[in-house]
Write a protein that holds these residues in place. Sequence first.
Motif, short mmCIF file in Angstrom:
data_model
loop_
_atom_site.label_atom_id
_atom_site.label_comp_id
_atom_site.label_asym_id
_atom_site.label_seq_id
_atom_site.Cartn_x
_atom_site.Cartn_y
_atom_site.Cartn_z
N ASP A 1 -9.14 82.06 6.72
CA ASP A 1 -9.71 81.34 7.35
C ASP A 1 -9.15 80.45 8.41
O ASP A 1 -9.17 80.40 9.59
CB ASP A 1 -11.49 80.29 6.75
N VAL A 2 -8.90 79.10 8.21
CA VAL A 2 -7.45 78.44 8.55
C VAL A 2 -6.68 78.37 9.63
O VAL A 2 -6.90 78.17 10.62
CB VAL A 2 -6.72 77.46 7.83
N ALA A 3 -5.81 79.72 9.37
CA ALA A 3 -5.69 80.03 10.16
C ALA A 3 -5.55 80.96 11.39
O ALA A 3 -5.35 80.50 12.50
CB ALA A 3 -3.98 81.78 9.68
N SER A 4 -6.83 81.20 11.23
CA SER A 4 -7.71 82.04 12.09
C SER A 4 -7.67 80.94 13.04
O SER A 4 -7.89 80.92 14.22
CB SER A 4 -8.67 82.66 11.82
N ALA A 5 -8.57 79.63 12.66
CA ALA A 5 -9.47 78.77 13.20
C ALA A 5 -7.98 77.94 14.38
O ALA A 5 -8.08 77.15 14.84
CB ALA A 5 -10.22 77.24 12.46
N LEU A 6 -6.23 77.61 13.59
CA LEU A 6 -5.89 76.96 14.24
C LEU A 6 -4.81 78.13 14.39
O LEU A 6 -4.01 77.77 15.18
CB LEU A 6 -5.40 76.46 12.69
N ASP A 7 -5.11 79.16 14.75
CA ASP A 7 -4.04 80.42 15.40
C ASP A 7 -2.55 79.96 15.07
O ASP A 7 -1.68 79.86 15.90
CB ASP A 7 -3.93 80.07 17.36
N VAL A 8 -2.72 80.17 13.89
CA VAL A 8 -1.01 80.18 12.84
C VAL A 8 -1.34 81.28 12.13
O VAL A 8 -2.44 81.74 11.85
CB VAL A 8 -0.81 78.86 12.75
N SER A 9 -0.41 81.91 11.32
CA SER A 9 -0.35 82.52 10.22
C SER A 9 -0.90 82.24 9.05
O SER A 9 -0.72 80.86 8.58
CB SER A 9 0.96 82.99 10.38
N ALA A 10 -1.85 82.79 8.74
CA ALA A 10 -2.24 82.53 6.70
C ALA A 10 -0.45 82.29 6.35
O ALA A 10 -0.94 81.27 5.26
CB ALA A 10 -3.26 83.79 6.30
N SER A 11 0.50 82.55 6.39
CA SER A 11 1.49 82.29 5.59
C SER A 11 2.41 81.23 5.53
O SER A 11 2.77 80.14 4.91
CB SER A 11 2.67 82.94 5.61
N THR A 12 1.45 80.69 7.09
CA THR A 12 1.67 79.31 7.44
C THR A 12 1.41 78.43 6.96
O THR A 12 1.58 77.53 6.20
CB THR A 12 2.00 79.33 8.62
N VAL A 13 0.02 78.99 6.87
CA VAL A 13 -0.69 77.71 6.54
C VAL A 13 -0.38 77.71 4.85
O VAL A 13 -0.63 76.73 4.29
CB VAL A 13 -2.52 77.72 5.83
N ARG A 14 -0.48 78.52 4.34
CA ARG A 14 -0.01 78.65 2.92
C ARG A 14 0.47 77.81 2.32
O ARG A 14 0.59 77.19 1.50
CB ARG A 14 -0.09 79.89 2.13
N ASN A 15 2.44 78.05 2.95
CA ASN A 15 2.58 77.57 2.64
C ASN A 15 2.95 76.09 3.27
O ASN A 15 3.63 74.90 2.21
CB ASN A 15 4.21 77.47 3.66
N ARG A 16 2.61 75.54 4.33
CA ARG A 16 1.72 74.48 4.47
C ARG A 16 1.22 73.03 3.35
O ARG A 16 1.62 72.13 3.12
CB ARG A 16 1.20 74.07 5.93
N ILE A 17 0.60 74.05 3.24
CA ILE A 17 -0.57 73.73 1.41
C ILE A 17 -0.05 73.22 0.55
O ILE A 17 0.08 72.52 0.34
CB ILE A 17 -1.88 74.54 1.67
N GLN A 18 0.77 73.95 -0.28
CA GLN A 18 1.92 74.59 -1.35
C GLN A 18 2.61 72.76 -0.68
O GLN A 18 2.90 71.83 -1.56
CB GLN A 18 2.63 75.50 -0.86
N ARG A 19 3.63 72.45 0.58
CA ARG A 19 4.00 71.30 0.65
C ARG A 19 3.42 70.30 0.67
O ARG A 19 4.05 69.37 -0.03
CB ARG A 19 4.67 71.86 2.40
N LEU A 20 2.07 70.21 1.09
CA LEU A 20 1.36 69.23 0.67
C LEU A 20 1.09 68.89 -0.39
O LEU A 20 1.10 67.46 -1.12
CB LEU A 20 0.42 68.88 2.07
N GLU A 21 0.73 69.71 -1.60
CA GLU A 21 0.28 69.58 -2.85
C GLU A 21 2.10 69.03 -3.58
O GLU A 21 1.79 67.79 -4.17
CB GLU A 21 0.11 70.63 -3.39
N ALA A 22 2.96 69.58 -3.03
CA ALA A 22 3.68 69.15 -3.90
C ALA A 22 4.45 68.18 -3.28
O ALA A 22 4.95 67.47 -4.56
CB ALA A 22 5.10 70.01 -3.55
#
Length: 164
Positions: A27-48
Motif C-alpha cells: 500500500d505504501v509503495a503504491s502511494a509513494l511510487d516505489v517498490s514494496a521491497s524498498t518500503v520494507r527495507n526502509r522500515i527495517q532500517r528505521l526500526e534498526a
Amino acid sequence: MIREIDALDRRILYTLQREARHTSSSDVASALDVSASTVRNRIQRLEADEVIRGYHADVDYEAAGYQLFTLIVCTAPIPEREELAAAAADVAGVVEVQEVMTGEANVLVRAIGVDGDDLSRIGEELDELGLRVTDEDLVRNTHRRPFSGFDDADGSGDGDTGGA
C-alpha cells in the motif's frame, strides 16, 4: 544516534503514523511510487536505527471500563529526572511517562486507576520514588495526528508535496 531522514523515509513515517495496522508495504509503495521491497527495507532500517520504536494500540480506556484515566503532573530534581521517570513507568497502573525538559512540571505520568483508592496508591508510590506530585487531572479524550513534517517530500516542512 541522529539519523538522516530523507523524503521517502518521511513519507513512510507519515503513512505509518496515520494507520500502521491496516497499511501494508505494498500500500505504501503504491502511494509513494516505489517498490514494496524498498518500503520494507526502509522500515527495517528505521526500526534498526530506533527511529521507529514500536507499534502501539490506541486504547479507549473508558470504553474498556476504566473511567479513571489520569494525568499526574510531577516534579523531579533535574539530575534524577530520567531515572525517576523510568522508575515511574514500573508503577502498577502507569501506562506512559514523559520527561519534560523545562519547568517545575517535568515528569508527566498517565495512569489508569480502577477506583479512587487505586489512584491514591499510584500517587503515593510516585511520591515514595522521589517524585513530587503537583497536580492530578482526569483525562477525557486524547486526540492524535501524525506529524505533518513527515508528509513533506521536499523537506521544506510546509507539508506541500507538490501534488494537485
